[in-house]
Design a protein around this motif. Sequence first.
Motif, PDB file in Angstrom:
ATOM      1  N   ASP A  96       0.820  -1.206   0.000  1.00 16.18           N
ATOM      2  CA  ASP A  96       0.000   0.000   0.000  1.00 16.18           C
ATOM      3  C   ASP A  96       0.855   1.257   0.000  1.00 16.18           C
ATOM      4  O   ASP A  96       0.546   2.232  -0.679  1.00 16.18           O
ATOM      5  CB  ASP A  96      -0.946   0.018   1.201  1.00 16.18           C
ATOM      6  N   ARG A  97       1.914   1.247   0.743  1.00 10.49           N
ATOM      7  CA  ARG A  97       2.789   2.422   0.816  1.00 10.49           C
ATOM      8  C   ARG A  97       3.515   2.649  -0.511  1.00 10.49           C
ATOM      9  O   ARG A  97       3.671   3.784  -0.951  1.00 10.49           O
ATOM     10  CB  ARG A  97       3.809   2.245   1.955  1.00 10.49           C
ATOM     11  N   MET A  98       3.938   1.597  -1.159  1.00 12.39           N
ATOM     12  CA  MET A  98       4.654   1.729  -2.423  1.00 12.39           C
ATOM     13  C   MET A  98       3.735   2.242  -3.540  1.00 12.39           C
ATOM     14  O   MET A  98       4.187   2.925  -4.454  1.00 12.39           O
ATOM     15  CB  MET A  98       5.261   0.388  -2.846  1.00 12.39           C
ATOM     16  N   GLU A  99       2.450   1.913  -3.478  1.00 16.71           N
ATOM     17  CA  GLU A  99       1.513   2.291  -4.536  1.00 16.71           C
ATOM     18  C   GLU A  99       0.836   3.635  -4.300  1.00 16.71           C
ATOM     19  O   GLU A  99       0.153   4.123  -5.193  1.00 16.71           O
ATOM     20  CB  GLU A  99       0.445   1.207  -4.690  1.00 16.71           C
ATOM     21  N   ASN A 100       1.003   4.263  -3.135  1.00 14.83           N
ATOM     22  CA  ASN A 100       0.292   5.486  -2.800  1.00 14.83           C
ATOM     23  C   ASN A 100       1.075   6.702  -3.295  1.00 14.83           C
ATOM     24  O   ASN A 100       2.055   7.114  -2.699  1.00 14.83           O
ATOM     25  CB  ASN A 100       0.062   5.560  -1.296  1.00 14.83           C
ATOM     26  N   LYS A 101       0.598   7.314  -4.366  1.00 16.05           N
ATOM     27  CA  LYS A 101       1.277   8.468  -4.947  1.00 16.05           C
ATOM     28  C   LYS A 101       1.039   9.735  -4.123  1.00 16.05           C
ATOM     29  O   LYS A 101       1.868  10.634  -4.119  1.00 16.05           O
ATOM     30  CB  LYS A 101       0.811   8.669  -6.380  1.00 16.05           C
ATOM     31  N   GLU A 102      -0.072   9.801  -3.412  1.00 19.77           N
ATOM     32  CA  GLU A 102      -0.370  10.981  -2.600  1.00 19.77           C
ATOM     33  C   GLU A 102       0.647  11.142  -1.473  1.00 19.77           C
ATOM     34  O   GLU A 102       1.132  12.250  -1.216  1.00 19.77           O
ATOM     35  CB  GLU A 102      -1.783  10.887  -2.035  1.00 19.77           C
ATOM     36  N   ASP A 103       0.989  10.050  -0.810  1.00 15.47           N
ATOM     37  CA  ASP A 103       1.999  10.110   0.249  1.00 15.47           C
ATOM     38  C   ASP A 103       3.350  10.543  -0.304  1.00 15.47           C
ATOM     39  O   ASP A 103       4.073  11.310   0.324  1.00 15.47           O
ATOM     40  CB  ASP A 103       2.141   8.762   0.944  1.00 15.47           C
TER      41      ASP A 103
END
Length: 67
Positions: free
Chosen positions: A51-58
Amino acid sequence: MERIGYILLSVVAAGWLIAMLAGMIVAFPFGLIGLIVIIGIGFLFAKVVKDRMENKEDDYYSKNVDK
């Protein structure tokens, strides 16, 4: 230096995990409970990393917002 530290920590963590799994297999009927818990935690950890790798907003906020 930092990379060597991470490598050493990874080797120790892997050895500790292998020893723990071997101990759970030796304590067969009761060790299965711990084995299932470790597998469950592993799946949850993989989900968090994915999830962290795919989250562009973060990624955007960590790179562009002033701290």
